[in-house]
Design a protein around this motif. Structure first.
Motif, PDB file in Angstrom:
ATOM      1  N   VAL B  34       0.834  -1.201   0.000  1.00  0.00           N
ATOM      2  CA  VAL B  34       0.000   0.000   0.000  1.00  0.00           C
ATOM      3  C   VAL B  34       0.869   1.251   0.000  1.00  0.00           C
ATOM      4  O   VAL B  34       0.628   2.195  -0.741  1.00  0.00           O
ATOM      5  CB  VAL B  34      -0.925  -0.016   1.235  1.00  0.00           C
ATOM      6  CG1 VAL B  34      -1.631   1.323   1.383  1.00  0.00           C
ATOM      7  CG2 VAL B  34      -1.932  -1.135   1.098  1.00  0.00           C
ATOM      8  N   ARG B  35       1.926   1.208   0.829  1.00  0.00           N
ATOM      9  CA  ARG B  35       2.786   2.388   0.892  1.00  0.00           C
ATOM     10  C   ARG B  35       3.529   2.630  -0.415  1.00  0.00           C
ATOM     11  O   ARG B  35       3.755   3.762  -0.824  1.00  0.00           O
ATOM     12  CB  ARG B  35       3.787   2.253   2.039  1.00  0.00           C
ATOM     13  CG  ARG B  35       3.175   2.664   3.363  1.00  0.00           C
ATOM     14  CD  ARG B  35       4.133   2.451   4.500  1.00  0.00           C
ATOM     15  NE  ARG B  35       5.326   3.289   4.410  1.00  0.00           N
ATOM     16  CZ  ARG B  35       6.359   3.170   5.252  1.00  0.00           C
ATOM     17  NH1 ARG B  35       6.345   2.218   6.177  1.00  0.00           N
ATOM     18  NH2 ARG B  35       7.392   3.961   5.158  1.00  0.00           N
ATOM     19  N   ALA B  39       3.320   5.967  -2.591  1.00  0.00           N
ATOM     20  CA  ALA B  39       4.506   6.743  -2.955  1.00  0.00           C
ATOM     21  C   ALA B  39       4.541   6.981  -4.459  1.00  0.00           C
ATOM     22  O   ALA B  39       4.867   8.073  -4.929  1.00  0.00           O
ATOM     23  CB  ALA B  39       5.763   6.025  -2.500  1.00  0.00           C
ATOM     24  N   LEU B  40       4.179   5.951  -5.221  1.00  0.00           N
ATOM     25  CA  LEU B  40       4.180   6.091  -6.680  1.00  0.00           C
ATOM     26  C   LEU B  40       3.195   7.177  -7.112  1.00  0.00           C
ATOM     27  O   LEU B  40       3.507   8.032  -7.945  1.00  0.00           O
ATOM     28  CB  LEU B  40       3.803   4.760  -7.344  1.00  0.00           C
ATOM     29  CG  LEU B  40       4.915   3.706  -7.371  1.00  0.00           C
ATOM     30  CD1 LEU B  40       4.365   2.364  -7.818  1.00  0.00           C
ATOM     31  CD2 LEU B  40       6.029   4.149  -8.307  1.00  0.00           C
ATOM     32  N   LEU B  41       1.988   7.119  -6.541  1.00  0.00           N
ATOM     33  CA  LEU B  41       0.972   8.112  -6.891  1.00  0.00           C
ATOM     34  C   LEU B  41       1.442   9.511  -6.509  1.00  0.00           C
ATOM     35  O   LEU B  41       1.352  10.449  -7.295  1.00  0.00           O
ATOM     36  CB  LEU B  41      -0.321   7.808  -6.138  1.00  0.00           C
ATOM     37  CG  LEU B  41      -1.423   7.090  -6.904  1.00  0.00           C
ATOM     38  CD1 LEU B  41      -2.642   6.930  -6.005  1.00  0.00           C
ATOM     39  CD2 LEU B  41      -1.790   7.854  -8.164  1.00  0.00           C
ATOM     40  N   ASP B  42       1.942   9.620  -5.288  1.00  0.00           N
ATOM     41  CA  ASP B  42       2.361  10.929  -4.804  1.00  0.00           C
ATOM     42  C   ASP B  42       3.473  11.502  -5.680  1.00  0.00           C
ATOM     43  O   ASP B  42       3.511  12.697  -5.963  1.00  0.00           O
ATOM     44  CB  ASP B  42       2.838  10.809  -3.353  1.00  0.00           C
ATOM     45  CG  ASP B  42       2.926  12.169  -2.691  1.00  0.00           C
ATOM     46  OD1 ASP B  42       1.945  12.931  -2.778  1.00  0.00           O
ATOM     47  OD2 ASP B  42       3.996  12.484  -2.130  1.00  0.00           O
ATOM     48  N   ILE B 162      -3.658   5.340   1.099  1.00  0.00           N
ATOM     49  CA  ILE B 162      -2.985   5.368  -0.208  1.00  0.00           C
ATOM     50  C   ILE B 162      -2.804   6.788  -0.727  1.00  0.00           C
ATOM     51  O   ILE B 162      -1.800   7.100  -1.346  1.00  0.00           O
ATOM     52  CB  ILE B 162      -3.780   4.612  -1.296  1.00  0.00           C
ATOM     53  CG1 ILE B 162      -4.453   3.384  -0.718  1.00  0.00           C
ATOM     54  CG2 ILE B 162      -2.878   4.250  -2.459  1.00  0.00           C
ATOM     55  CD1 ILE B 162      -5.309   2.656  -1.722  1.00  0.00           C
ATOM     56  N   PHE B 163      -3.814   7.602  -0.492  1.00  0.00           N
ATOM     57  CA  PHE B 163      -3.810   8.900  -1.151  1.00  0.00           C
ATOM     58  C   PHE B 163      -3.249   9.995  -0.272  1.00  0.00           C
ATOM     59  O   PHE B 163      -3.715  10.183   0.853  1.00  0.00           O
ATOM     60  CB  PHE B 163      -5.236   9.278  -1.562  1.00  0.00           C
ATOM     61  CG  PHE B 163      -5.894   8.263  -2.443  1.00  0.00           C
ATOM     62  CD1 PHE B 163      -5.480   8.100  -3.751  1.00  0.00           C
ATOM     63  CD2 PHE B 163      -6.910   7.456  -1.949  1.00  0.00           C
ATOM     64  CE1 PHE B 163      -6.084   7.151  -4.563  1.00  0.00           C
ATOM     65  CE2 PHE B 163      -7.506   6.512  -2.764  1.00  0.00           C
ATOM     66  CZ  PHE B 163      -7.100   6.346  -4.072  1.00  0.00           C
ATOM     67  N   SER B 164      -2.275  10.709  -0.785  1.00  0.00           N
ATOM     68  CA  SER B 164      -1.873  11.950  -0.134  1.00  0.00           C
ATOM     69  C   SER B 164      -2.841  13.026  -0.628  1.00  0.00           C
ATOM     70  O   SER B 164      -3.532  12.821  -1.643  1.00  0.00           O
ATOM     71  CB  SER B 164      -0.441  12.306  -0.515  1.00  0.00           C
ATOM     72  OG  SER B 164      -0.374  12.558  -1.901  1.00  0.00           O
ATOM     73  N   LEU B 279       7.552   3.000 -14.597  1.00  0.00           N
ATOM     74  CA  LEU B 279       8.834   2.692 -15.217  1.00  0.00           C
ATOM     75  C   LEU B 279       9.976   3.390 -14.483  1.00  0.00           C
ATOM     76  O   LEU B 279      10.963   2.758 -14.088  1.00  0.00           O
ATOM     77  CB  LEU B 279       8.811   3.117 -16.688  1.00  0.00           C
ATOM     78  CG  LEU B 279      10.062   2.783 -17.490  1.00  0.00           C
ATOM     79  CD1 LEU B 279      10.176   1.285 -17.688  1.00  0.00           C
ATOM     80  CD2 LEU B 279      10.047   3.478 -18.837  1.00  0.00           C
ATOM     81  N   VAL B 280       9.809   4.695 -14.261  1.00  0.00           N
ATOM     82  CA  VAL B 280      10.871   5.460 -13.606  1.00  0.00           C
ATOM     83  C   VAL B 280      11.077   4.951 -12.181  1.00  0.00           C
ATOM     84  O   VAL B 280      12.206   4.695 -11.742  1.00  0.00           O
ATOM     85  CB  VAL B 280      10.530   6.969 -13.608  1.00  0.00           C
ATOM     86  CG1 VAL B 280      11.516   7.738 -12.748  1.00  0.00           C
ATOM     87  CG2 VAL B 280      10.536   7.505 -15.031  1.00  0.00           C
ATOM     88  N   GLY B 281       9.948   4.765 -11.455  1.00  0.00           N
ATOM     89  CA  GLY B 281      10.028   4.273 -10.081  1.00  0.00           C
ATOM     90  C   GLY B 281      10.672   2.900 -10.027  1.00  0.00           C
ATOM     91  O   GLY B 281      11.492   2.608  -9.147  1.00  0.00           O
ATOM     92  N   GLY B 282      10.326   2.069 -10.996  1.00  0.00           N
ATOM     93  CA  GLY B 282      10.847   0.710 -11.030  1.00  0.00           C
ATOM     94  C   GLY B 282      12.342   0.688 -11.284  1.00  0.00           C
ATOM     95  O   GLY B 282      13.093  -0.010 -10.586  1.00  0.00           O
ATOM     96  N   VAL B 283      12.764   1.456 -12.264  1.00  0.00           N
ATOM     97  CA  VAL B 283      14.189   1.466 -12.590  1.00  0.00           C
ATOM     98  C   VAL B 283      14.999   1.950 -11.400  1.00  0.00           C
ATOM     99  O   VAL B 283      16.031   1.366 -11.052  1.00  0.00           O
ATOM    100  CB  VAL B 283      14.452   2.338 -13.845  1.00  0.00           C
ATOM    101  CG1 VAL B 283      15.946   2.506 -14.070  1.00  0.00           C
ATOM    102  CG2 VAL B 283      13.806   1.707 -15.066  1.00  0.00           C
TER     103      VAL B 283
END
Lengths: 504, 326
Positions: B34-35, B39-42, B162-164, B279-283
């Motif tokens: 969940v975190r 983080a990805l969304l934020d 989930i949502f900031s 993609l960016v977060g994953g890399v």
């Protein structure tokens, strides 16, 4: 019944660059009448209605509506003044739905548009023009040209305007659809609205119009009551001269066949094409928007892919795949979109005239100024372009001179076949005769010309052989002597009533 | 394009997004926590808001290159409000957004009246606004005083885990803009001038109004992105957001917004945004060096563009005989 003038235009002038489209035209429209506008291509009809529709503004002169002087600065202004317009070029946004297109620019109560609300609003208008079975929520781009035209008419109806303008609304329509449109026009007039109806079809004039205004070469004549008119008189006043004075004499003798198309299939034509053109011949394609004539020309030019069949030159199959290969073979192509494909508007005439032939003027890959100038001057002379204008930008010339440049540049490569679309679009009458003469001179030197035009008189007057097209089919191929204007017009508009020679 | 084709297009892009997500989630455990999602969304908020705005101008067949500089300027301006006028955080952000929206509207109006290509015009504002940001900040980073920093905490709080707040604002903006384009006259006019400028004009659409609307949305959203992100951070640098423009455009392109206008959906932009983010977060989550991010994003964009081009060509070849040719 007394009917007052609803719209009055006085000494209206309009030029596009050096092309004078309207030289001081008077025009009036009464309440509740259908006024037909007639005239040759380029006579000024479309320019006049564009001024009323707010798509262009007059250089001078006045426009009054209901006795009040108005300035129509944009289509929006015209709409607010109670004028609705159906253009010759479509004004349908393909990526919006049918209903959205109809409501676009008009008034829909409330700011929110939902599919259901729009559908409910436009349904009656769609039914009036015979599109009751079209889903208002489908995208307009998916409709045929004819249906898009009808959607535009539906939009015009939804505007609830006092003055309705239809600029050649039936050009792309079938007989059944035309009947619907004419019915709608009659109904509108009976409701007391005024209609301006631009057309090429004389039959329509007698069926629906109350009066006719004839345009000739940028001027208008006083309106005439249709009831007092006959066809002979109409044609004479439209042309102001006899047809044969405009066009050079036909070829007396044709050479050997140079190009033949065998069972050629191209996108845009429903049936395969078989034809032949000889040296010294002008082959004229007649037809309206979407008839397929352009598709054949563009296939020969190497622009449209050949799906099946063959193109042969001097008996050898060539089937070239791109314009470069066509040029190598000696096939030159002059597009109907002169501004876009015909000239380099921002370049001078020297560069324009030599653009097709850079190899010849650039020994060792470097352009030789002397050769460039010599080549340009030679071509200019041949095409009667003034030498002292060679340094001016092509975009600043009149339509006629631009067209001479667009044609002239190809002569540099000594082509054996010249393809020309709409040879005199946007060219004034004087320059037209000159362009026709140039084309004839070229064929006398052994060139073959294939041209297509939506101007039927042009095709008939200039060609040695005429091919008529209707909706992707060839209706007739014959010597120009063997067909007259009414028959040709029937072929390109509704050949169903022509029994012989109709392709099934 | 029919509705079905548009739906299929968005579905394919969504499929690609899921593929990217799952691909990385297999290797990065935090990705499906969940975190992790939070983080990805934020982290997508700034690019998302800006991309949404630029996407609207692209749908209108225009291009607003000024968004990155505008975000930086509005970040500075918002913090100046907080420091100078001592207004509340939310008030300052709202003021910043209004200024950005007004600037955007003015920019749209000038472009519509002069007829200058918006690409050219906004190169001017891209450079000019950066200068203005430097001027407004005295060429220094502007900071929120330490004693007021806790007022900014609400931007980091999470809702439902989930949502900031910023990611909720972004999602809200996407929903609003989508509804605006779908259901309002002004929205339809923006789509109309993108799908056929001359046709729309002939139909009586005010090109001026549609341009003002499109650029006002783009400006306001870029301003919102700049204001939120600077307030949350507690500082604004006049040289910030220098890569924002390209990332925002990338999100739009991956999401299927066509450069020539009229084609594309807001859902598509959102999908493109998340694909880019995943993609960016994953890399970076894999611990790969920074250059890998650029390489990966660039490659993905080119693959998507080439794929959509091939599909279109195949389709047009298939459709060719039925099309009227002029």
């Amino acid at each position: 019944m007394h009917r007052s003038d609803l719209l009055r235009m006085t000494s209206v002038k309009k030029s596009y660059g050096s092309l004078v489209a309207l030289k001081g035209v008077d025009f009036n429209l009464r309440e509740g009448e259908v006024m037909a506008l007639l005239g040759e291509n380029g006579a000024g009809k479309s320019t006049l209605v564009k001024l009323i529709a707010g798509l262009a503004q007059p250089d001078s002169g006045s426009i009054e509506i209901g006795g009040r002087s108005v300035k129509l600065r944009s289509p929006q202004h015209s709409l607010e003044a109670g004028i609705a317009y159906v253009s010759q070029e479509l004004s349908i946004v393909p990526s919006l739905t049918v209903a959205e297109n109809i409501c676009l620019g008009g008034h829909v109560h409330g700011p929110f548009w939902t599919d259901r609300r729009l559908a409910a609003k436009v349904k009656p208008y769609l039914e009036l023009v015979g599109l009751g079975d079209v889903d208002p929520s489908s995208f307009a781009g998916g409709l045929s040209v004819a249906k898009q035209q009808l959607v535009e008419i539906a939009r015009m109806l939804s505007r609830n305007a006092k003055i309705l303008i239809l600029d050649e609304p039936t050009a792309a329509l079938s007989d059944v659809e035309i009947e619907k449109v004419l019915g709608v026009v009659k109904k509108l007039a009976s409701e007391g609205r005024s209609v301006i109806y631009v057309t090429h079809r004389l039959g329509e004039v007698f069926e629906i119009a109350d009066r006719v205004t004839i345009f000739r070469n940028g001027s208008s004549f006083d309106p005439v009551e249709v009831a007092t008119l006959d066809i002979e008189q109409l044609i004479t006043s439209m042309l102001g001269r006899r047809l044969n004075e405009m066009f050079p004499p036909r070829a007396t003798e044709l050479g050997k066949p140079i190009l033949s198309l065998r069972n050629l299939r191209v996108a845009g034509m429903e049936s395969p094409v078989n034809m032949e053109v000889k040296r010294g011949e002008i082959l004229g394609f007649a037809g309206q928007l979407g008839c397929g004539a352009n598709a054949v020309i563009r296939a020969i030019a190497g622009l449209n892919p050949v799906l099946d069949g063959s193109i042969a030159m001097d008996g050898k199959t060539v089937n070239h795949r791109d314009p470069g290969a066509a040029i190598e073979l000696g096939i030159a192509y002059c597009s109907d979109d002169r501004k876009k494909d015909g000239i380099f508007a921002g370049r001078n005439l020297v560069e324009n005239l030599t653009s097709t032939n850079l190899n010849r003027i650039s020994p060792g890959g470097v352009i030789s100024a002397a050769r460039e100038k010599a080549t340009a001057e030679q071509l200019a002379q041949q095409f009667n372009i003034r030498i002292d204008r060679l340094q001016s930008l092509a975009g600043n010339l009149s339509g006629g001179n631009q067209q001479k440049v667009a044609l002239g540049k190809w002569i540099g490569i000594s082509p054996s076949i010249l393809l020309v679309e709409e040879p005199t679009r946007g060219v004034d009458v004087g320059a037209r005769a000159e362009i026709y003469r140039h084309l004839r001179v070229l064929t006398e030197k052994g060139l073959a010309v294939i041209m297509c035009s939506s101007d039927n008189q042009e095709v008939l007057g200039l060609s040695d052989t005429v091919v008529t097209f209707f909706r992707g089919k060839i209706v007739r191929q014959c010597e120009a002597e063997a067909i007259d204007l009414p028959a040709l017009m029937r072929d390109v508009t509704h050949p169903e009533t022509n029994s012989p020679g109709v392709a099934a | 394009m029919s509705r079905r084709e548009i739906f299929m297009d968005v579905m394919f892009r969504t499929g690609l997004m899921i593929l990217v997500y799952v691909g990385f989630a297999l290797f990065i455990p935090s990705y499906y926590s969940v975190r992790g999602v939070a983080a990805l969304l934020d982290g997508a908020v700034v690019i998302g808001l800006t991309g949404l705005g630029i996407g609207v101008t692209m749908l209108a067949a225009e291009f607003d290159l000024s968004v990155g500089s505008l975000a930086a300027l509005i970040g500075v301006v918002t913090l100046n409000f907080i420091n100078g006028a001592e207004v509340g955080m939310v008030t300052a952000i709202v003021l910043g957004v209004v200024i950005a929206g007004v600037f955007g509207a003015a920019q749209g109006l000038v472009i519509a009246i002069t007829g200058i290509n918006s690409l050219v015009f906004t190169i001017g504002s891209l450079i000019g606004l950066r200068g203005l940001a430097l001027f407004m900040s005295g060429e220094n980073t502007v900071n929120i005083p330490v004693q007021r920093l806790e007022e900014t905490d609400f931007l980091s709080a999470s809702v439902l885990g989930i949502f900031s707040i910023p990611s909720l604002v972004m999602i809200g903006a996407f929903v609003l803009v989508a509804a605006f384009l779908r259901y309002t006259v002004w929205g339809k006019e923006v789509l109309a001038i993108g799908g056929g400028r001359t046709e729309a004009r002939a139909a009586g659409v005010s090109i001026k109004r549609a341009m003002v609307v499109a650029f006002a949305i783009s400006g306001a959203l870029a301003g919102l992105a700049g204001a939120i992100s600077c307030v949350k951070l507690g500082s604004a640098t006049p040289l910030g957001f220098d890569t924002l423009l390209l990332s925002a455009v990338t999100a739009c392109l991956i999401g299927g917004i066509a450069l020539e206008g009229g084609r594309g959906t807001v859902t598509g932009i959102f999908v493109g945004l998340l694909t880019l983010r995943f993609l960016v977060g994953g890399v970076s989550g894999l611990g790969a060096p920074f250059w890998m991010q650029n390489l990966a994003v660039g490659s993905l964009l080119i693959v998507v563009i080439v794929a959509q081009l091939s599909v279109r060509q195949l389709k047009s070849r298939h459709d060719a005989p039925a099309l009227p040719v002029h």
